[in-house]
Design a protein around this motif. Structure first.
Motif, short mmCIF file in Angstrom:
data_model
loop_
_atom_site.label_atom_id
_atom_site.label_comp_id
_atom_site.label_asym_id
_atom_site.label_seq_id
_atom_site.Cartn_x
_atom_site.Cartn_y
_atom_site.Cartn_z
N HIS A 273 0.85 -1.24 0.07
CA HIS A 273 0.04 0.24 0.01
C HIS A 273 0.81 1.44 -0.02
N PRO A 274 1.33 1.76 -1.10
CA PRO A 274 2.20 2.86 -1.15
C PRO A 274 1.53 4.12 -0.52
N THR A 275 0.43 4.27 -0.50
CA THR A 275 -0.07 5.54 -0.27
C THR A 275 0.07 5.75 1.46
N ARG B 239 -4.28 9.33 0.43
CA ARG B 239 -5.56 9.46 -0.18
C ARG B 239 -6.40 8.35 0.42
N PRO B 240 -7.75 8.36 0.52
CA PRO B 240 -8.60 7.68 0.99
C PRO B 240 -8.21 6.25 0.63
N LEU B 241 -8.10 4.94 1.22
CA LEU B 241 -8.13 3.60 0.88
C LEU B 241 -9.47 3.17 0.30
N PRO B 242 -9.63 2.44 -0.78
CA PRO B 242 -10.98 1.82 -1.06
C PRO B 242 -11.36 0.85 -0.06
N LEU C 196 -6.00 -4.94 4.01
CA LEU C 196 -5.08 -4.67 5.02
C LEU C 196 -5.42 -4.83 6.38
N SER C 197 -6.67 -4.81 6.84
CA SER C 197 -7.18 -5.35 7.95
C SER C 197 -6.86 -6.72 8.49
N LEU D 146 -8.11 4.47 10.13
CA LEU D 146 -7.50 4.76 8.97
C LEU D 146 -7.83 6.31 9.00
N GLU D 147 -6.82 7.18 8.61
CA GLU D 147 -7.18 8.66 8.54
C GLU D 147 -6.32 9.21 7.25
N THR D 148 -6.84 9.93 6.57
CA THR D 148 -6.24 10.54 5.27
C THR D 148 -5.58 11.87 5.71
N THR D 149 -4.16 12.27 5.31
CA THR D 149 -3.67 13.68 5.48
C THR D 149 -4.34 14.45 4.59
N LYS D 150 -4.60 15.93 5.00
CA LYS D 150 -5.23 16.72 4.15
C LYS D 150 -3.94 17.70 3.39
#
Length: 488
Positions: free
Chosen positions: A423-425, A456-459, A466-467, A484-488
């Motif tokens: 998961h490179p993101t 970016r949000p994971l699908p 991943l879980s 999960l948290e997405t950076t702004k």
């Protein structure tokens, strides 16, 4: 008459004189050309060239013009910077004072004076000096009003530090001003100018002068204004020198006589800025050297067995070293022997005044003792907080390692590398444990929480994958929960 050519590109023919271009004079090798023929000097010129990334001169002039005027935005920011700096000095907060230095617009007119003198712009120098005087006067008055109404009237260590300039203040103002001038004339915006605003304090000395005005501490006011003048003069001088080096266009004058007078005036302004600055710097160096030698003399010669130094007052203007001792009383012969060693510390013309016994304590000693205690308390608090921070970091690392070992997962940095392979993101990962106390028939249990931050949000399917992978990776020791948290 044969034709005769000269090196000014003309030909004289017959009895009449006919002038026409013939050829350019031969080039004469200069020292510069000889130096540039050496590869090392060519490399130095390439590395230290300031013109290759210089901004367009029109943009530089526009930035200087925008920073000089104190109206609208600049004036509001100035008032807020004054109040922030005053509060920071009042509560002895270094972080607040740094914030005030960052937002202060006082660098604008100082840069304008140096830049205008370097580019022969009379109007720019005049407006820079006028607005600098207005801004400095407003800063002192507004800070004085603040200190008149604040319930906290004690002088903290941050305020006292702005009352006595040192040699280092001169060096910081000169070198910091040069760095700021270079950063100010670049195409790309950098953090040089904000760094110079912090290093070369301008707003705190003016607010300290306001404190001295409000509380009638005239020595504080004079020392703080002295420090501000040193910083402003050396920053302006540094800007002048850097701008003279750069290929900036000079201001054009229609009248040659006017141009000559203007250039003479600019050099006079530059000399009037440089000569007092050098004189002030020399005086500060002499004062600092005297104080350093006097401190070393007291530490090494007057800390005798059974005798203790309570206070010391080193007065450079009177060339006096005033010391209060307690404990064993020194005999006249011992005092003569101590005074005889003044020459060893280059203090031959200094006067040593030794008072023995607490009965000799006066108000100046009490103030010096209080200042020393404040500095000692501040230093001890800083050391204690640094120790707490280091211990807290160790405990956090230990808890992280224990959480990783109990969960069956590797350390967070190693687990992050494994997760990023699929998961490179994912950019950040942290491990923690959530304890569930025993209730009714349920026994106590612990859930491993894996916090993941992505760009970016994971699908949904990728997050579920991943879980599941984390649960398999942890084994059957503990249940795993993914956050999960997405950076702004």
């Amino acid at each position: 008459m044969p034709l005769r050519e000269n090196y000014f590109g003309h030909v004289l023919a017959g009895s009449g004189i006919s002038l026409r271009p013939l050829r350019s004079p031969p080039s004469i090798p200069t020292t510069h050309s000889y130096l540039m023929a050496v590869p090392f000097f060519r490399w130095l010129r390439t590395r230290f060239d300031l013109a290759h990334d210089m901004a367009d001169p029109a943009e530089i002039v526009a930035d200087v013009e925008a920073g000089i005027a104190f109206k609208g935005t600049n004036l509001w920011v100035l008032f807020f910077a004054i109040l922030v700096a005053s509060v920071g000095l009042n509560v002895n907060s270094t972080a607040v004072i740094i914030g005030a230095m960052l937002i202060s617009p006082l660098m604008g007119p100082i840069v304008g004076v140096g830049f205008g003198a370097a580019t022969s712009d009379v109007d720019l120098v005049r407006r820079g000096l006028k607005n600098l005087g207005i801004a400095a006067g407003l800063s002192v008055l507004v800070s004085a009003l603040y200190f008149c109404f604040t319930p906290l009237t004690d002088a903290g260590s941050e305020l006292l530090a702005r009352t006595t300039p040192t040699t280092w203040d001169v060096a910081i103002a000169l070198f910091g001003g040069a760095a700021g001038a270079i950063g100010f004339t670049r195409r790309e915006v950098s953090n040089v100018v904000p760094g110079v605003s912090i290093a070369t304090a301008l707003m705190p000395p003016l607010c300290t002068a306001g404190y001295g005005l409000a509380t009638a501490h005239w020595a504080f006011m004079a020392g703080a204004l002295y420090l501000f003048c040193i910083n402003a003069a050396f920053i302006s001088l540094a800007m002048f020198l850097v701008a003279r080096i750069l290929p900036l266009p000079q201001h054009n004058f229609i009248d040659p006589q006017h141009a000559r007078r203007a250039k003479l005036m600019f050099w006079a302004v530059a000399l009037l800025t440089a000569v007092p600055s050098v004189y002030l710097a020399a005086g500060i160096v002499r004062r600092t050297t005297f104080e350093h030698n006097a401190q070393r003399f007291v530490d090494e010669e007057l800390n005798l067995p059974g005798a203790y130094v309570i206070t010391r007052r080193i007065e450079y203007d009177q060339r006096a070293i005033n010391v209060l001792l307690t404990g064993r009383v020194l005999t006249p012969a011992q005092l003569r022997a101590v005074r005889a060693r003044l020459d060893t510390y280059h203090l031959s013309r200094a006067q040593l005044i030794v008072r023995q016994g607490l009965a000799q304590l006066d108000s100046a000693d009490a103030h010096a003792l209080r200042t020393s205690l404040l500095e000692d308390v501040r230093s001890r608090n800083e050391q204690t907080m640094a120790g707490y921070d280091a211990r807290l970091a160790q405990l956090q690392e230990l808890l992280t390692q224990q959480a990783a070992s109990r969960s069956g997962l590797p350390a967070p940095d190693a687990l992050l590398r494994e997760v990023q392979a699929e998961h490179p993101t994912v950019r950040q990962l942290a491990l923690s444990q959530l304890a569930h106390p025993a209730a009714d028939s349920l026994r106590a249990d612990t859930t491993v929480v894996v916090s993941v931050r992505t760009t970016r949000p994971l699908p949904a399917d990728e997050a579920q994958h991943l879980s599941q992978w984390l649960s398999v990776r942890a084994g059957t020791r503990r249940p795993v929960r993914l956050l999960l948290e997405t950076t702004k």
